[in-house]
Design an enzyme around this catalytic site. Structure first.
Site, mmCIF file in Angstrom:
data_model
loop_
_atom_site.group_PDB
_atom_site.id
_atom_site.type_symbol
_atom_site.label_atom_id
_atom_site.label_comp_id
_atom_site.label_asym_id
_atom_site.label_seq_id
_atom_site.Cartn_x
_atom_site.Cartn_y
_atom_site.Cartn_z
ATOM 1 N N GLY A 92 5.742 -10.058 -4.698
ATOM 2 C CA GLY A 92 4.817 -8.875 -4.406
ATOM 3 C C GLY A 92 3.563 -8.671 -5.358
ATOM 4 N N ILE A 93 3.247 -7.447 -5.686
ATOM 5 C CA ILE A 93 2.029 -6.999 -6.469
ATOM 6 C C ILE A 93 2.207 -7.370 -7.948
ATOM 7 C CG2 ILE A 93 0.885 -5.055 -7.446
ATOM 8 C CD1 ILE A 93 1.217 -3.689 -4.674
ATOM 9 N N TYR A 103 9.804 8.935 -3.009
ATOM 10 C CA TYR A 103 8.864 8.121 -3.554
ATOM 11 C C TYR A 103 7.388 8.744 -3.929
ATOM 12 C CZ TYR A 103 6.060 3.750 -3.261
ATOM 13 O OH TYR A 103 5.323 2.585 -3.629
#
Length: 241
Positions: A20-21, A147
């Site tokens: 991912g990132i 989150y």
């Protein structure tokens, strides 16, 4: 810092660099000629980066990770705290463990990494800390109380570090991605992706390389006067927050 100074060959540590990132960030720093280490729990890290297996919620493993990087590459000059998890569920159904696990991984571990990295940065009177937050840290999101709280906490952390360590040539900034195309979003139903896109002024999801570009800028000498900032990479979704 003088304009002619360069960050070529800086020692960079990226957490969660296997996908991912985090993988895109790692690849970008490697391509730019830096000495890069990337932590991972499973999978692999991009070619050219030093793989460091590390569970960032374990203080001993974090200490060992830094010791390994220092022995192989040198003291960490650029820290990118990217690794994170989600445990999404509605507030009434969210267990204390769901909340604690997300805060421990996303926020407490970032504190642990920053504290350890600051030692060498203070001695060198140079350092770049970049924390990967999220647009929901400012907007909020149903089902993501844990989150959103953890990602919002990174803003206060970066700004407090800026006030403490700014005079030592150390910057601390936050990159707040919006909806980014990753393996996770690729698995979503098309109608859900369309719903996301309808909320984004840019009309599309972002790319991991766009997040990586913002991180690279903040890690460079040209951003030496940028600290305590939130850099949104969200297509306009969170503007004004």
């Amino acid at each position: 810092m003088p304009e002619e100074a360069t960050t070529k060959g800086r020692v960079v540590l990226v957490t969660g660099g296997s996908r991912g990132i985090g993988r895109a960030i790692t690849e970008r720093f490697v391509a730019a000629g830096h000495r890069v280490a990337a932590t991972y729990r499973s999978g692999d890290v991009p070619e050219g980066a030093l793989p460091v297996r590390c569970e960032i919620t374990d203080p001993e493993q974090v200490e060992q990770a830094f010791t390994t990087v220092e022995a192989e590459l040198g003291p960490v000059e650029v820290l990118v705290a990217n690794a994170g998890i989600t445990r999404d569920t509605l507030l009434l159904r969210m267990s204390e463990q769901d909340f604690a696990d997300v805060v421990e991984t996303n926020l407490t571990a970032s504190f642990r990494l920053a504290r350890r990295a600051s030692r060498a940065m203070m001695r060198a009177r140079f350092g770049r800390m970049v924390f990967i937050s999220s647009v929901v840290g400012q907007l909020g999101s149903a089902g993501q109380v844990n989150y959103a709280a953890s990602k919002a906490g990174l803003v206060g952390m970066a700004r407090s570090i800026t006030r403490e360590l700014g005079s030592r040539g150390i910057t601390a900034n936050v990159v707040a991605p919006g909806f980014i195309s990753t393996d996770m979003t690729a698995a979503l139903p098309p109608e859900q992706v369309s719903e996301y896109q309808a909320r984004i002024p840019a009309g599309r999801l972002g790319g991991v390389e766009e997040v990586a570009a913002a991180v690279e800028f903040l890690a460079g000498d040209q951003a030496g006067y940028v600290s305590g900032a939130i850099i949104p990479v969200d297509g306009g979704l969170g503007m004004g927050h």
